[in-house]
Design a protein around this motif. Structure first.
Motif, PDB file in Angstrom:
ATOM      1  N   GLU A   1      -0.684 -30.898 -65.986  1.00  0.00           N
ATOM      2  CA  GLU A   1      -2.081 -31.317 -65.834  1.00  0.00           C
ATOM      3  C   GLU A   1      -3.023 -30.339 -66.538  1.00  0.00           C
ATOM      4  O   GLU A   1      -3.936 -30.743 -67.247  1.00  0.00           O
ATOM      5  CB  GLU A   1      -2.421 -31.418 -64.347  1.00  0.00           C
ATOM      6  CG  GLU A   1      -3.782 -31.982 -64.079  1.00  0.00           C
ATOM      7  CD  GLU A   1      -4.026 -32.269 -62.607  1.00  0.00           C
ATOM      8  OE1 GLU A   1      -5.205 -32.429 -62.257  1.00  0.00           O
ATOM      9  OE2 GLU A   1      -3.059 -32.331 -61.822  1.00  0.00           O
ATOM     10  N   ILE A   2      -2.773 -29.057 -66.354  1.00  0.00           N
ATOM     11  CA  ILE A   2      -3.578 -28.030 -67.031  1.00  0.00           C
ATOM     12  C   ILE A   2      -3.428 -28.163 -68.553  1.00  0.00           C
ATOM     13  O   ILE A   2      -4.413 -28.178 -69.295  1.00  0.00           O
ATOM     14  CB  ILE A   2      -3.138 -26.615 -66.579  1.00  0.00           C
ATOM     15  CG1 ILE A   2      -3.496 -26.386 -65.120  1.00  0.00           C
ATOM     16  CG2 ILE A   2      -3.707 -25.543 -67.482  1.00  0.00           C
ATOM     17  CD1 ILE A   2      -4.898 -25.896 -64.874  1.00  0.00           C
TER      18      ILE A   2
ATOM     19  N   ALA B   1     -11.276 -30.380 -71.634  1.00  0.00           N
ATOM     20  CA  ALA B   1     -12.125 -29.765 -70.601  1.00  0.00           C
ATOM     21  C   ALA B   1     -11.626 -28.353 -70.286  1.00  0.00           C
ATOM     22  O   ALA B   1     -11.257 -28.048 -69.155  1.00  0.00           O
ATOM     23  CB  ALA B   1     -12.129 -30.637 -69.354  1.00  0.00           C
ATOM     24  N   ARG B   2     -11.631 -27.497 -71.296  1.00  0.00           N
ATOM     25  CA  ARG B   2     -11.084 -26.141 -71.146  1.00  0.00           C
ATOM     26  C   ARG B   2     -11.746 -25.377 -69.991  1.00  0.00           C
ATOM     27  O   ARG B   2     -11.083 -24.695 -69.224  1.00  0.00           O
ATOM     28  CB  ARG B   2     -11.233 -25.354 -72.440  1.00  0.00           C
ATOM     29  CG  ARG B   2     -10.664 -23.960 -72.348  1.00  0.00           C
ATOM     30  CD  ARG B   2     -10.438 -23.312 -73.686  1.00  0.00           C
ATOM     31  NE  ARG B   2      -9.421 -23.938 -74.497  1.00  0.00           N
ATOM     32  CZ  ARG B   2      -8.104 -23.793 -74.292  1.00  0.00           C
ATOM     33  NH1 ARG B   2      -7.674 -23.073 -73.301  1.00  0.00           N
ATOM     34  NH2 ARG B   2      -7.246 -24.389 -75.079  1.00  0.00           N
ATOM     35  N   GLY B   3     -13.041 -25.472 -69.836  1.00  0.00           N
ATOM     36  CA  GLY B   3     -13.736 -24.738 -68.793  1.00  0.00           C
ATOM     37  C   GLY B   3     -13.523 -25.289 -67.394  1.00  0.00           C
ATOM     38  O   GLY B   3     -13.788 -24.615 -66.407  1.00  0.00           O
ATOM     39  N   THR B   4     -13.041 -26.499 -67.301  1.00  0.00           N
ATOM     40  CA  THR B   4     -12.829 -27.137 -66.002  1.00  0.00           C
ATOM     41  C   THR B   4     -11.462 -26.782 -65.433  1.00  0.00           C
ATOM     42  O   THR B   4     -11.329 -26.477 -64.253  1.00  0.00           O
ATOM     43  CB  THR B   4     -12.952 -28.663 -66.132  1.00  0.00           C
ATOM     44  OG1 THR B   4     -14.261 -28.953 -66.623  1.00  0.00           O
ATOM     45  CG2 THR B   4     -12.743 -29.357 -64.812  1.00  0.00           C
TER      46      THR B   4
END
Length: 93
Positions: A68-69, A76-79
């Motif tokens: 998932e990551i 959405a790198r920051g999320t």
């Protein structure tokens, strides 16, 4: 390993966080619990097995968290920040 309800209580308690949030909203899905805590959102995958997914083991849940990551950071790198284990919070008995 403690029961799922103990983990849910732990993640729902602001005192469990290093910088306690003002409030936490817990939401349940068919395969996870999501905890919305100020500017953080944490997801706890349930130990479930369905015809379309198998999260029945710790190794399986860890693998799918990593996937998932890996997949979602592309957009959405920051999320999608990190994967954390609850084992430190729940020592083996």
């Amino acid at each position: 390993m403690p029961a799922l309800d103990a983990k849910i209580r732990f993640l729902s308690d602001p005192a469990s966080y290093p910088d306690p949030p003002s409030r936490i909203k817990a939401r349940e899905t068919h395969m996870s619990w999501v905890f919305i805590a100020d500017d953080w959102v944490l997801k706890l995958k349930k130990p479930v097995k369905q015809t379309f997914l198998d999260f029945s083991t710790v190794d399986a849940r860890h693998f799918f968290c990593c996937e998932e990551i890996r997949l979602n950071r592309r957009l959405a790198r920051g999320t999608y920040r990190a994967i954390k284990s609850l084992y430190a919070a729940f020592p083996t008995r």
